[in-house]
Write a protein that holds these residues in place. Structure first.
Motif, short mmCIF file in Angstrom:
data_model
loop_
_atom_site.label_atom_id
_atom_site.label_comp_id
_atom_site.label_asym_id
_atom_site.label_seq_id
_atom_site.Cartn_x
_atom_site.Cartn_y
_atom_site.Cartn_z
N PHE A 205 4.73 1.53 -0.40
CA PHE A 205 5.34 0.12 0.30
C PHE A 205 4.33 -0.96 0.69
CE2 PHE A 205 6.96 -1.91 4.70
CZ PHE A 205 8.04 -1.99 3.93
N ALA A 206 3.23 -0.07 1.34
CA ALA A 206 2.45 -0.98 1.14
C ALA A 206 1.47 -2.17 -0.01
CB ALA A 206 1.09 -0.72 1.55
N ARG A 207 1.63 -1.16 -1.14
CA ARG A 207 1.68 -2.04 -2.27
C ARG A 207 2.56 -2.80 -3.64
NH1 ARG A 207 -2.48 3.65 -3.01
NH2 ARG A 207 -4.42 3.27 -2.45
N GLN A 208 3.81 -1.72 -2.88
CA GLN A 208 4.46 -2.78 -4.24
C GLN A 208 5.88 -3.07 -3.78
OE1 GLN A 208 5.11 1.41 -6.22
NE2 GLN A 208 6.09 0.15 -7.68
N VAL A 209 5.52 -3.16 -2.01
CA VAL A 209 6.74 -3.89 -1.34
C VAL A 209 5.61 -5.24 -0.83
CG1 VAL A 209 8.46 -3.80 0.44
CG2 VAL A 209 8.01 -1.89 -1.18
N LEU A 210 4.50 -4.92 0.46
CA LEU A 210 4.11 -6.05 1.06
C LEU A 210 3.36 -6.72 -0.30
CD1 LEU A 210 3.29 -4.00 4.16
CD2 LEU A 210 5.37 -5.31 3.30
N GLN A 211 2.44 -6.08 -0.44
CA GLN A 211 1.48 -7.56 -1.07
C GLN A 211 2.05 -8.08 -1.84
OE1 GLN A 211 -1.30 -4.69 -3.60
NE2 GLN A 211 -3.24 -6.29 -2.39
N PRO A 212 3.19 -7.93 -2.71
CA PRO A 212 3.34 -8.76 -3.77
C PRO A 212 4.23 -9.86 -3.41
CG PRO A 212 4.04 -6.38 -4.74
CD PRO A 212 3.57 -6.07 -3.43
N LEU A 213 4.49 -9.65 -1.72
CA LEU A 213 5.45 -10.64 -1.09
C LEU A 213 4.10 -11.83 -0.20
CD1 LEU A 213 8.83 -8.95 0.12
CD2 LEU A 213 8.36 -10.49 -1.67
N GLY A 214 2.84 -11.49 -0.59
CA GLY A 214 1.62 -12.20 0.22
C GLY A 214 1.22 -11.44 1.24
N ALA A 215 1.82 -10.77 1.50
CA ALA A 215 0.77 -9.78 2.58
C ALA A 215 -0.83 -9.13 2.64
CB ALA A 215 1.84 -8.71 3.59
N ASP A 216 -0.90 -9.61 4.04
CA ASP A 216 -2.94 -9.17 3.78
C ASP A 216 -2.30 -7.29 4.45
OD1 ASP A 216 -5.21 -8.20 4.04
OD2 ASP A 216 -5.71 -9.84 5.01
N ILE A 217 -2.52 -6.74 3.34
CA ILE A 217 -2.73 -4.57 3.38
C ILE A 217 -4.00 -4.70 3.46
CG2 ILE A 217 -0.02 -4.66 1.96
CD1 ILE A 217 -1.94 -3.27 0.62
N SER A 218 -4.91 -5.36 3.26
CA SER A 218 -5.89 -4.36 3.56
C SER A 218 -6.15 -3.58 5.50
CB SER A 218 -7.03 -5.66 4.17
OG SER A 218 -7.46 -6.62 4.44
N ALA A 219 -6.08 -3.70 5.70
CA ALA A 219 -6.49 -2.42 7.02
C ALA A 219 -5.52 -1.36 7.31
CB ALA A 219 -5.10 -3.43 8.40
N SER A 220 -4.43 -1.18 6.31
CA SER A 220 -3.90 -0.14 6.11
C SER A 220 -4.81 1.43 5.56
CB SER A 220 -3.12 -0.33 4.21
OG SER A 220 -2.01 -1.10 4.78
N VAL A 221 -4.58 2.81 6.14
CA VAL A 221 -4.81 3.76 6.16
C VAL A 221 -4.27 4.91 5.81
CG1 VAL A 221 -6.34 2.63 7.97
CG2 VAL A 221 -3.81 3.99 8.40
N LEU A 222 -4.76 5.82 4.78
CA LEU A 222 -4.04 6.82 4.18
C LEU A 222 -2.65 7.24 3.28
CD1 LEU A 222 -3.99 9.15 7.86
CD2 LEU A 222 -5.56 9.25 6.47
N LEU A 223 -3.40 5.72 2.74
CA LEU A 223 -2.78 4.99 1.14
C LEU A 223 -2.31 6.40 0.09
CD1 LEU A 223 -2.69 1.56 1.28
CD2 LEU A 223 -1.10 3.18 2.17
N GLU A 224 -3.40 6.92 0.34
CA GLU A 224 -3.61 7.82 -1.39
C GLU A 224 -2.78 9.69 -0.62
OE1 GLU A 224 -4.46 6.74 -4.09
OE2 GLU A 224 -5.34 4.79 -2.93
N PRO A 225 -2.13 9.70 -1.64
CA PRO A 225 -1.23 11.19 -1.40
C PRO A 225 -2.34 12.25 -1.46
CG PRO A 225 -0.18 10.09 -3.18
CD PRO A 225 -1.76 9.24 -3.25
N ASP A 226 -2.19 13.06 -0.99
CA ASP A 226 -3.13 14.86 -0.75
C ASP A 226 -2.73 14.90 0.10
OD1 ASP A 226 -4.84 16.43 0.17
OD2 ASP A 226 -6.21 14.75 0.70
N GLY A 227 -1.97 16.13 -0.34
CA GLY A 227 -0.91 17.57 -0.01
C GLY A 227 -2.08 18.01 0.70
N HIS A 228 -3.24 18.01 1.17
CA HIS A 228 -3.40 18.81 2.35
C HIS A 228 -3.41 17.71 3.54
CE1 HIS A 228 -6.33 20.19 -0.95
NE2 HIS A 228 -6.10 21.68 -0.43
#
Length: 497
Positions: A205-228
């Motif tokens: 949602f951050a990388r493929q929806v918001l960022q292409p529309l110009g949003a600054d997503i630099s403060a996002s957290v825990l975007l990397e998938p990790d099943g733990h």
């Protein structure tokens, strides 16, 4: 014959998929997924009046450690029945439904490998057709079919293909934002939005929806998938999870924060001032958004929403509030039923964050809720307003608590129903107690002196009776619990708080 019935959890299949937790034996294996997927192919083919070979079914998974193996078992089962199989790799649950309706896809069905916010060792399966998610009765039938299937060999692997569903789904969401805001190809330029994906599948949602529309997503957290799930439980109801996105918003100087559960069918939000929108407040926010579109329409919620929210919906927004049973499928199905019978209902939403809108197939889609919140936030910003302005007049309880009262022994459901029947009679004779006349689940009682209420109900699946208590004043929860204890003490098989 294999007994798959124990894997049913309402309208989902769920089980323990990995060893490592004491006392929890593995119950959902790739082999079980293989058999259940074969049954889904046969069930779906029969519903459509075609052969399994005529079907195309998509398969996706969230970030759980067991996801790849369980998804592989599902795909092998579909192939064994001759169906074409679209491998969507990591995906969201709502996107898997959308694979049945999106242009360029339009598949016959979809399977999502997920167990939502449950611990790392669990996993499950959700099933979709173009009519929506399968119901309890459908899952029961499907598992019965799986239990009777003869052995099968491998299918034709050439009928498996890779599909970039998440980009198509993201483009769909981007289009809705652009249309709703109407400010060119980058309508979110100059806006800083933090996303907390909880190490689940929601980083898209951050990388493929918001960022292409110009949003600054630099403060996002825990975007990397990790099943733990090392950051926090991926659950917008969880206090630690909401604290995480709130911290990201405040420290990052963001205009908005969004948080999703593991498979992105639930969401929560935080505004630039750190005000949280989850549970009752999320319901109030989404209700305020739709109230302008359909004044006087009905909003369906689950049974544990607060009295203060009910007043806000009725008196502030002019909506009809239908407080229905717990369980997101129950809430959504009630919204669908109301519309079918001629009652205008645009929103069905549970306190857990499962929210479904009529305009979006009544699909509980956390990303779609986030899209609507983003659009509203941007439009309000043009007027010099904040999301919180929509909640003016919403009062909140001073205290809230939930107790889960275990029922010992056999026939727990029969025993629990006896408790509820007796409580309804008992409550009617207590001074200052008033049994709610519009309760569709359990027994809900207003307690005048404590300025609050309690709801005792049966758990949907477990030998438990959840007890929810809220009060508008400090010490009210303890007072209500104290008044209720003499009744609870009469039931020796019921644990008391």
């Amino acid at each position: 014959m294999t007994d798959y019935a124990r894997l049913q959890n309402g309208s989902d299949v769920r089980g323990v998929a990995l060893p490592g937790v004491a006392g929890e034996a593995v119950t959902l294996t790739p082999e079980a997924a293989f058999g259940i997927a074969r049954a889904f192919a046969r069930w779906l083919a029969a519903k459509k009046g075609v052969s399994p070979q005529a079907l195309t079914v998509g398969v996706g998974r969230d970030s759980r450690l067991s996801g790849p193996a369980i998804a592989a078992g599902v795909m092998e089962g579909l192939l064994a029945e001759g169906a074409r199989c679209g491998d969507c790799a990591m995906a969201s649950t709502p996107a898997m439904f959308m694979s049945t309706v999106l242009p360029g896809f339009g598949w016959d069905g979809a399977v999502m490998v997920t167990a939502s916010h449950l611990p790392w060792n669990r996993n499950g399966l959700k099933f979709f057709t173009r009519q929506g998610g399968l119901e309890n009765a459908d899952i029961r039938e499907l598992l019965a079919i799986a239990g009777e299937l003869p052995a099968a060999g491998a299918g034709d692997t050439d009928r498996r293909f890779e599909a970039d569903l998440m980009e198509a789904y993201s483009a769909h969401l981007r289009g809705i934002i652009c249309q709703g805001i109407g400010a060119g190809e980058q309508p979110l330029a100059g806006i800083k939005i933090a996303v907390d994906a909880g190490n689940g599948a929601g980083g898209f949602f951050a990388r493929q929806v918001l960022q292409p529309l110009g949003a600054d997503i630099s403060a996002s957290v825990l975007l990397e998938p990790d099943g733990h799930f090392p950051g926090h439980i991926p659950n917008p109801e969880d206090k630690a999870a909401m604290a995480s996105i709130r911290q990201a918003v405040i420290e990052g100087g963001c205009d908005l924060g969004l948080i999703f559960d593991t498979d992105v069918d639930r969401a929560g939000a935080v505004d630039r001032n750190g005000q949280e929108f989850c549970r009752n407040r999320l319901i109030a926010l989404m209700s305020a958004i739709v109230a302008r579109e359909a004044p006087g329409s009905t909003i369906v919620t689950d049974s544990v929403t607060s009295d203060q929210l009910a007043v806000f919906l009725r008196e502030r927004l002019g909506l009809v509030h239908r407080r229905f049973r717990r369980g997101y499928r129950n809430v959504i199905d009630e919204g669908i039923r109301l519309n079918r019978e001629g009652t205008d209902c645009l929103l069905a939403i549970e306190t857990s964050g499962h929210g479904a809108m009529r305009e979006n197939y009544f699909l509980d889609d956390g990303a779609y809720l986030a899209v609507r919140i983003i659009i509203e936030a941007v439009l309000l910003r043009r007027e010099g307003k904040e999301l919180g302005d929509l909640l003016q007049g919403l009062e909140e309880p001073a205290e809230a608590a939930e107790y889960r009262l275990a029922i010992a022994g056999e026939d727990f459901r029969g025993y629990g129903e006896g408790v509820l029947s007796a409580l309804a009679d008992y409550a009617g004779g207590q001074p200052g107690w008033r049994v709610a006349p519009d309760s569709f689940e359990g027994v809900r009682v207003s307690v005048t002196e404590a300025e609050g209420w309690f709801l005792l109900r049966m758990s949907l699946h477990d030998p438990l009776m959840p007890l929810n208590i809220e009060s508008a004043r400090a010490g009210g929860v303890a007072r209500i619990l104290g008044e209720l204890r003499p009744f609870l003490a009469q039931w020796p098989r019921l644990a008391t708080p």
